[in-house]
Design an enzyme around this catalytic site. Structure first.
Site, PDB file in Angstrom:
ATOM      1  N   ASN A 100       0.819  -1.209   0.000  1.00  0.00           N
ATOM      2  CA  ASN A 100       0.000   0.000   0.000  1.00  0.00           C
ATOM      3  C   ASN A 100       0.852   1.259   0.000  1.00  0.00           C
ATOM      4  O   ASN A 100       1.903   1.315   0.634  1.00  0.00           O
ATOM      5  CB  ASN A 100      -0.940   0.011   1.210  1.00  0.00           C
ATOM      6  CG  ASN A 100      -1.886  -1.173   1.182  1.00  0.00           C
ATOM      7  OD1 ASN A 100      -2.022  -1.813   0.151  1.00  0.00           O
ATOM      8  ND2 ASN A 100      -2.523  -1.465   2.292  1.00  0.00           N
ATOM      9  N   HIS A 117       5.836  -0.649  -2.779  1.00  0.00           N
ATOM     10  CA  HIS A 117       5.342   0.093  -3.948  1.00  0.00           C
ATOM     11  C   HIS A 117       5.435   1.608  -3.747  1.00  0.00           C
ATOM     12  O   HIS A 117       4.806   2.366  -4.475  1.00  0.00           O
ATOM     13  CB  HIS A 117       3.914  -0.336  -4.302  1.00  0.00           C
ATOM     14  CG  HIS A 117       3.831  -1.737  -4.834  1.00  0.00           C
ATOM     15  ND1 HIS A 117       2.665  -2.473  -4.862  1.00  0.00           N
ATOM     16  CD2 HIS A 117       4.794  -2.543  -5.372  1.00  0.00           C
ATOM     17  CE1 HIS A 117       2.909  -3.674  -5.389  1.00  0.00           C
ATOM     18  NE2 HIS A 117       4.194  -3.742  -5.696  1.00  0.00           N
ATOM     19  N   SER A 186      -4.929  -9.417  -3.325  1.00  0.00           N
ATOM     20  CA  SER A 186      -5.455 -10.369  -4.307  1.00  0.00           C
ATOM     21  C   SER A 186      -4.381 -11.367  -4.715  1.00  0.00           C
ATOM     22  O   SER A 186      -4.681 -12.381  -5.340  1.00  0.00           O
ATOM     23  CB  SER A 186      -5.986  -9.631  -5.534  1.00  0.00           C
ATOM     24  OG  SER A 186      -4.970  -8.820  -6.082  1.00  0.00           O
ATOM     25  N   ALA A 228     -10.307  -7.847   7.490  1.00  0.00           N
ATOM     26  CA  ALA A 228      -9.105  -7.614   8.294  1.00  0.00           C
ATOM     27  C   ALA A 228      -9.420  -6.848   9.576  1.00  0.00           C
ATOM     28  O   ALA A 228      -8.880  -7.157  10.641  1.00  0.00           O
ATOM     29  CB  ALA A 228      -8.079  -6.845   7.460  1.00  0.00           C
TER      30      ALA A 228
HETATM   31  C1  BJW Z   1     -10.121  -7.393   2.031  1.00  0.00           C
HETATM   32  C2  BJW Z   1     -11.048  -6.551   2.556  1.00  0.00           C
HETATM   33  C3  BJW Z   1     -11.072  -6.463   3.941  1.00  0.00           C
HETATM   34  C4  BJW Z   1     -11.304  -6.412   0.485  1.00  0.00           C
HETATM   35  N1  BJW Z   1     -10.205  -7.198   4.654  1.00  0.00           N
HETATM   36  N2  BJW Z   1      -9.286  -8.109   2.755  1.00  0.00           N
HETATM   37  C5  BJW Z   1       5.508 -12.485 -13.043  1.00  0.00           C
HETATM   38  C6  BJW Z   1       4.378 -13.050 -13.606  1.00  0.00           C
HETATM   39  C7  BJW Z   1       3.422 -12.257 -14.243  1.00  0.00           C
HETATM   40  C8  BJW Z   1       3.581 -10.878 -14.320  1.00  0.00           C
HETATM   41  C9  BJW Z   1       4.696 -10.325 -13.742  1.00  0.00           C
HETATM   42  C10 BJW Z   1       5.631 -11.120 -13.125  1.00  0.00           C
HETATM   43  N3  BJW Z   1       6.604 -10.312 -12.628  1.00  0.00           N
HETATM   44  C11 BJW Z   1       6.287  -9.042 -12.928  1.00  0.00           C
HETATM   45  C12 BJW Z   1       5.138  -9.014 -13.606  1.00  0.00           C
HETATM   46  C13 BJW Z   1       4.467  -7.798 -14.137  1.00  0.00           C
HETATM   47  C14 BJW Z   1       3.691  -7.049 -13.102  1.00  0.00           C
HETATM   48  C15 BJW Z   1       2.592  -7.936 -12.544  1.00  0.00           C
HETATM   49  O1  BJW Z   1       2.646  -8.460 -11.458  1.00  0.00           O
HETATM   50  N4  BJW Z   1       1.545  -8.110 -13.324  1.00  0.00           N
HETATM   51  C16 BJW Z   1       0.414  -8.960 -12.912  1.00  0.00           C
HETATM   52  C17 BJW Z   1      -0.796  -8.079 -12.583  1.00  0.00           C
HETATM   53  C18 BJW Z   1       0.143  -9.930 -13.982  1.00  0.00           C
HETATM   54  N5  BJW Z   1       4.553  -6.579 -12.029  1.00  0.00           N
HETATM   55  C19 BJW Z   1       5.258  -5.474 -12.143  1.00  0.00           C
HETATM   56  O2  BJW Z   1       5.240  -4.826 -13.186  1.00  0.00           O
HETATM   57  C20 BJW Z   1       6.123  -5.070 -10.971  1.00  0.00           C
HETATM   58  N6  BJW Z   1       7.427  -4.801 -11.448  1.00  0.00           N
HETATM   59  C21 BJW Z   1       8.286  -5.763 -11.771  1.00  0.00           C
HETATM   60  O3  BJW Z   1       8.081  -6.914 -11.536  1.00  0.00           O
HETATM   61  O4  BJW Z   1       9.395  -5.295 -12.376  1.00  0.00           O
HETATM   62  C22 BJW Z   1      10.323  -6.220 -12.924  1.00  0.00           C
HETATM   63  C23 BJW Z   1      11.487  -5.409 -13.465  1.00  0.00           C
HETATM   64  C24 BJW Z   1      12.771  -5.765 -13.116  1.00  0.00           C
HETATM   65  C25 BJW Z   1      13.842  -5.022 -13.630  1.00  0.00           C
HETATM   66  C26 BJW Z   1      13.602  -3.907 -14.431  1.00  0.00           C
HETATM   67  C27 BJW Z   1      12.317  -3.554 -14.758  1.00  0.00           C
HETATM   68  C28 BJW Z   1      11.245  -4.304 -14.276  1.00  0.00           C
HETATM   69  C29 BJW Z   1       5.615  -3.775 -10.358  1.00  0.00           C
HETATM   70  C30 BJW Z   1       4.252  -3.886  -9.781  1.00  0.00           C
HETATM   71  C31 BJW Z   1       3.763  -2.511  -9.349  1.00  0.00           C
HETATM   72  C32 BJW Z   1       2.337  -2.523  -8.887  1.00  0.00           C
HETATM   73  N7  BJW Z   1       1.870  -1.195  -8.778  1.00  0.00           N
HETATM   74  C33 BJW Z   1       0.541  -0.939  -8.248  1.00  0.00           C
HETATM   75  C34 BJW Z   1       0.290   0.589  -8.268  1.00  0.00           C
HETATM   76  C35 BJW Z   1       1.068   1.262  -7.131  1.00  0.00           C
HETATM   77  C36 BJW Z   1       0.917   2.722  -7.110  1.00  0.00           C
HETATM   78  C37 BJW Z   1      -0.478   3.176  -6.792  1.00  0.00           C
HETATM   79  O5  BJW Z   1      -1.127   2.746  -5.833  1.00  0.00           O
HETATM   80  O6  BJW Z   1      -0.943   4.003  -7.541  1.00  0.00           O
HETATM   81  O7  BJW Z   1       0.446  -1.421  -6.905  1.00  0.00           O
HETATM   82  S1  BJW Z   1      -0.736  -1.841  -9.102  1.00  0.00           S
HETATM   83  C38 BJW Z   1      -1.697  -2.184  -7.669  1.00  0.00           C
HETATM   84  O8  BJW Z   1      -1.713  -3.611  -7.428  1.00  0.00           O
HETATM   85  C39 BJW Z   1      -0.935  -1.549  -6.504  1.00  0.00           C
HETATM   86  C40 BJW Z   1      -1.090  -2.597  -5.432  1.00  0.00           C
HETATM   87  O9  BJW Z   1      -0.092  -2.429  -4.445  1.00  0.00           O
HETATM   88  C41 BJW Z   1      -0.976  -3.875  -6.219  1.00  0.00           C
HETATM   89  C42 BJW Z   1      -1.544  -5.083  -5.513  1.00  0.00           C
HETATM   90  O10 BJW Z   1      -2.906  -4.967  -5.310  1.00  0.00           O
HETATM   91  P1  BJW Z   1      -3.528  -5.486  -3.933  1.00  0.00           P
HETATM   92  O11 BJW Z   1      -2.975  -4.710  -2.817  1.00  0.00           O
HETATM   93  O12 BJW Z   1      -3.408  -6.952  -3.857  1.00  0.00           O
HETATM   94  O13 BJW Z   1      -5.051  -4.998  -4.091  1.00  0.00           O
HETATM   95  P2  BJW Z   1      -6.260  -5.684  -4.879  1.00  0.00           P
HETATM   96  O14 BJW Z   1      -7.268  -4.627  -5.119  1.00  0.00           O
HETATM   97  O15 BJW Z   1      -5.801  -6.443  -6.049  1.00  0.00           O
HETATM   98  O16 BJW Z   1      -6.838  -6.747  -3.861  1.00  0.00           O
HETATM   99  C43 BJW Z   1      -7.505  -6.356  -2.676  1.00  0.00           C
HETATM  100  C44 BJW Z   1      -7.812  -7.620  -1.890  1.00  0.00           C
HETATM  101  O17 BJW Z   1      -8.342  -7.228  -0.643  1.00  0.00           O
HETATM  102  C45 BJW Z   1      -8.855  -8.534  -2.545  1.00  0.00           C
HETATM  103  O18 BJW Z   1      -8.379  -9.876  -2.522  1.00  0.00           O
HETATM  104  C46 BJW Z   1     -10.078  -8.403  -1.650  1.00  0.00           C
HETATM  105  O19 BJW Z   1     -10.846  -9.598  -1.542  1.00  0.00           O
HETATM  106  C47 BJW Z   1      -9.420  -8.065  -0.330  1.00  0.00           C
HETATM  107  N8  BJW Z   1     -10.255  -7.329   0.591  1.00  0.00           N
HETATM  108  N9  BJW Z   1     -11.754  -5.978   1.492  1.00  0.00           N
HETATM  109  C48 BJW Z   1      -9.320  -8.021   3.991  1.00  0.00           C
HETATM  110  N10 BJW Z   1     -11.967  -5.666   4.558  1.00  0.00           N
END
Ligand code: BJW
Ligand code: ZN
Length: 237
Positions: A100, A117, A186, A228
């Site tokens: 976050n 992040h 997620s 949570a």
């Molecule tokens: C509750 C609840 C309650 C609801 N109690 N729970 C390997 C495989 C495939 C792809 C890749 C890979 N490696 C890299 C990639 C590419 C990419 C990636 O992962 N893509 C996938 C989506 C397919 N990753 C990247 O690009 C990363 N970089 C990288 O790997 O670089 C490699 C590199 C090396 C050398 C040179 C160059 C590159 C970077 C990832 C950056 C993510 N950025 C974001 C934006 C941040 C800024 C901003 O906020 O504006 O980060 S995207 C967004 O997703 C944000 C979050 O931190 C992140 C994760 O999301 P999160 O936190 O899991 O939220 P949600 O909404 O998805 O889920 C919420 C959950 O809460 C749900 O499950 C609900 O059920 C639950 N919930 N209420 C408890 N009350």
């Protein structure tokens, strides 16, 4: 597994770690990314959360971040954030890895936080690389550095590498954890999700707290299906 048994395990932990995601802030009113009310329902990530998007239209990206900053500015931590802060007070070996950018863990009193992040409250110059805190709400669009360069949000976008030191510290923490809480994520964004599987592979007891099933659910030792803000105070209270 009974909550009571997990509570005992947490009490006895030697190197506990938590990995948190947007869901831990949901009960505070911060929108999550995915899911029915998620941010990605109305915005395409490739339009807003990539370096290419910023190059194409920095004003559009800044408007989105300005909107999120104003929303978060008025938001307080919830019982889940406070429970983790309390856990750290009881067990200083606790490491909190968060995806976050909202800063709510820090507001709740947690100290040992790895913000993998980045932070929505920092800006970075695309010319000189200088990073600084910026809490302006609203922020001037487009904000500029003292050197004249354009400032960007201090967060990690898709396709960008996580800061190497934070990646290293997170991997080390996951590898040496004896217990890991995976809360409100997620589990689809890498490399964050891999910290949970790394901890599991290295022998940690991994507990997921999430109202929904995720790709991690089948790979952890215990799933606590719930919110949570309700479950963490029961585990740590
Ligand atoms: C509750 C609840 C309650 C609801 N109690 N729970 C390997 C495989 C495939 C792809 C890749 C890979 N490696 C890299 C990639 C590419 C990419 C990636 O992962 N893509 C996938 C989506 C397919 N990753 C990247 O690009 C990363 N970089 C990288 O790997 O670089 C490699 C590199 C090396 C050398 C040179 C160059 C590159 C970077 C990832 C950056 C993510 N950025 C974001 C934006 C941040 C800024 C901003 O906020 O504006 O980060 S995207 C967004 O997703 C944000 C979050 O931190 C992140 C994760 O999301 P999160 O936190 O899991 O939220 P949600 O909404 O998805 O889920 C919420 C959950 O809460 C749900 O499950 C609900 O059920 C639950 N919930 N209420 C408890 N009350
Ligand atoms: Zn500069």
């Amino acid at each position: 597994m009974e909550l009571q048994a997990i509570k005992e395990r947490l009490k006895a932990a030697r190197s506990p770690v938590a990995l948190t995601g947007a869901g831990i802030s949901a009960e505070s009113g911060v929108p999550t990314f995915r899911g029915p009310d998620g941010l990605w329902r109305n915005f395409r990530p490739e339009d807003l959360a990539t370096p290419e998007a910023f190059e194409r239209d920095p004003a559009l990206v800044w408007e989105w971040y300005d909107w999120r900053r104003s929303l978060i500015a008025g938001i307080r931590p919830n019982p889940a954030h406070y429970a983790l802060a309390e856990f750290e007070r009881r067990n200083p070996a606790f490491t909190l890895i968060t995806q976050n950018v909202d800063g709510l863990h820090r507001s709740a009193g947690s100290g040992n936080i790895i913000e993998i992040h980045g932070s929505i409250w920092t800006v970075r110059c695309i010319e000189c690389g200088n990073s600084s805190e910026n809490r302006d709400v609203p922020i001037k669009i487009l904000p500029r550095c003292g050197c004249g360069g354009l400032l960007r949000p201090g967060v990690v976008w898709f396709g960008e590498a996580l800061p190497e030191d934070l990646l290293y510290r997170s991997f080390e923490a996951a590898s040496s954890a004896d217990i890991m809480l995976v809360v409100g994520t997620s589990g689809v964004v890498q490399p964050a999700a891999s910290f949970a599987t790394r901890a599991k592979d290295a022998g940690a007891f991994v507990i997921e707290i999430n109202p929904e099933t995720t790709p991690l659910s089948g790979r952890v030792d215990a799933v606590i299906q719930g919110r949570a803000g309700e479950m963490l105070p029961r585990l740590i209270g």
